[in-house]
Design a protein around this motif. Structure first.
Motif, PDB file in Angstrom:
ATOM      1  N   TRP A  32       3.037   9.520   5.035  1.00 40.54           N
ATOM      2  CA  TRP A  32       3.616   8.801   6.173  1.00 40.54           C
ATOM      3  C   TRP A  32       5.001   8.330   5.773  1.00 40.54           C
ATOM      4  O   TRP A  32       5.175   7.733   4.719  1.00 40.54           O
ATOM      5  CB  TRP A  32       2.740   7.611   6.545  1.00 40.54           C
ATOM      6  N   PRO A  44       0.810  -1.219   0.000  1.00 41.96           N
ATOM      7  CA  PRO A  44       0.000   0.000   0.000  1.00 41.96           C
ATOM      8  C   PRO A  44       0.844   1.271   0.000  1.00 41.96           C
ATOM      9  O   PRO A  44       0.355   2.348   0.190  1.00 41.96           O
ATOM     10  CB  PRO A  44      -0.796  -0.079   1.307  1.00 41.96           C
ATOM     11  N   GLY A  45       2.117   1.144  -0.210  1.00 40.69           N
ATOM     12  CA  GLY A  45       3.040   2.271  -0.292  1.00 40.69           C
ATOM     13  C   GLY A  45       4.315   1.756  -0.912  1.00 40.69           C
ATOM     14  O   GLY A  45       4.316   0.778  -1.651  1.00 40.69           O
ATOM     15  N   THR A 103       7.185   4.445   2.921  1.00 37.99           N
ATOM     16  CA  THR A 103       6.384   5.648   2.745  1.00 37.99           C
ATOM     17  C   THR A 103       5.056   5.291   2.089  1.00 37.99           C
ATOM     18  O   THR A 103       4.987   4.386   1.257  1.00 37.99           O
ATOM     19  CB  THR A 103       7.124   6.732   1.924  1.00 37.99           C
ATOM     20  N   THR A 104       4.034   5.968   2.517  1.00 41.90           N
ATOM     21  CA  THR A 104       2.722   5.814   1.903  1.00 41.90           C
ATOM     22  C   THR A 104       1.990   7.144   1.998  1.00 41.90           C
ATOM     23  O   THR A 104       2.319   7.994   2.818  1.00 41.90           O
ATOM     24  CB  THR A 104       1.902   4.675   2.573  1.00 41.90           C
ATOM     25  N   ARG A 105       1.027   7.325   1.125  1.00 42.84           N
ATOM     26  CA  ARG A 105       0.282   8.572   1.090  1.00 42.84           C
ATOM     27  C   ARG A 105      -1.189   8.269   1.329  1.00 42.84           C
ATOM     28  O   ARG A 105      -1.744   7.373   0.717  1.00 42.84           O
ATOM     29  CB  ARG A 105       0.456   9.240  -0.269  1.00 42.84           C
ATOM     30  N   THR A 106      -1.768   9.028   2.231  1.00 47.29           N
ATOM     31  CA  THR A 106      -3.213   8.974   2.436  1.00 47.29           C
ATOM     32  C   THR A 106      -3.801  10.216   1.785  1.00 47.29           C
ATOM     33  O   THR A 106      -3.078  11.012   1.185  1.00 47.29           O
ATOM     34  CB  THR A 106      -3.564   8.935   3.937  1.00 47.29           C
ATOM     35  N   ARG A 107      -5.077  10.404   1.922  1.00 47.43           N
ATOM     36  CA  ARG A 107      -5.734  11.550   1.299  1.00 47.43           C
ATOM     37  C   ARG A 107      -5.127  12.875   1.740  1.00 47.43           C
ATOM     38  O   ARG A 107      -4.959  13.782   0.944  1.00 47.43           O
ATOM     39  CB  ARG A 107      -7.224  11.520   1.635  1.00 47.43           C
ATOM     40  N   ASP A 108      -4.738  12.968   3.021  1.00 49.46           N
ATOM     41  CA  ASP A 108      -4.277  14.256   3.538  1.00 49.46           C
ATOM     42  C   ASP A 108      -2.900  14.227   4.214  1.00 49.46           C
ATOM     43  O   ASP A 108      -2.484  15.206   4.814  1.00 49.46           O
ATOM     44  CB  ASP A 108      -5.301  14.820   4.519  1.00 49.46           C
ATOM     45  N   SER A 109      -2.173  13.102   4.095  1.00 52.72           N
ATOM     46  CA  SER A 109      -0.870  12.996   4.761  1.00 52.72           C
ATOM     47  C   SER A 109       0.086  12.110   3.971  1.00 52.72           C
ATOM     48  O   SER A 109      -0.330  11.250   3.211  1.00 52.72           O
ATOM     49  CB  SER A 109      -1.016  12.368   6.160  1.00 52.72           C
TER      50      SER A 109
END
Length: 102
Positions: free
Chosen positions: A86, A62-63, A78-84
């Protein structure tokens, strides 16, 4: 069958299905103002030192998961969510980012 060390890769699969650390350039550009792939990273496990661009990056999660090119341990995730974004760098003992100053 090769034994699997806790937290380590299966020796037979350690170098299959990865791209080089340059794949981190786009995702990390959202966090850092400089090209971090030129930064020098030291693996917290084996002490191998080299450019982030030399890490083996696996993109099937997922990243992004970046492993040491020598021992195969996870150095960076590293991974990206809608607003961050990580960023887990617990596998890196240090990261030296060049400033581009002459």
């Amino acid at each position: 069958m090769a034994s699997v060390e806790a937290g380590g890769p299966d020796v037979d699969d350690a170098h299959d299905g990865y791209v080089d650390g340059n794949a981190l350039a786009g995702p990390l550009s959202e966090v850092f103002a400089v090209d971090v792939t030129a930064a020098t990273c030291r693996c917290a496990n084996c002490g191998c030192t080299g450019p982030l661009a030399c890490l083996h990056v696996y993109m099937h999660a997922p990243g992004l998961v970046a492993r040491c090119q020598e021992c195969g341990r996870v150095v960076l995730r590293t991974t990206r969510t809608r607003d961050s974004v990580w960023l887990d760098m617990s596998g890196a003992a240090s990261l030296a980012i060049p400033l581009g100053v002459a």
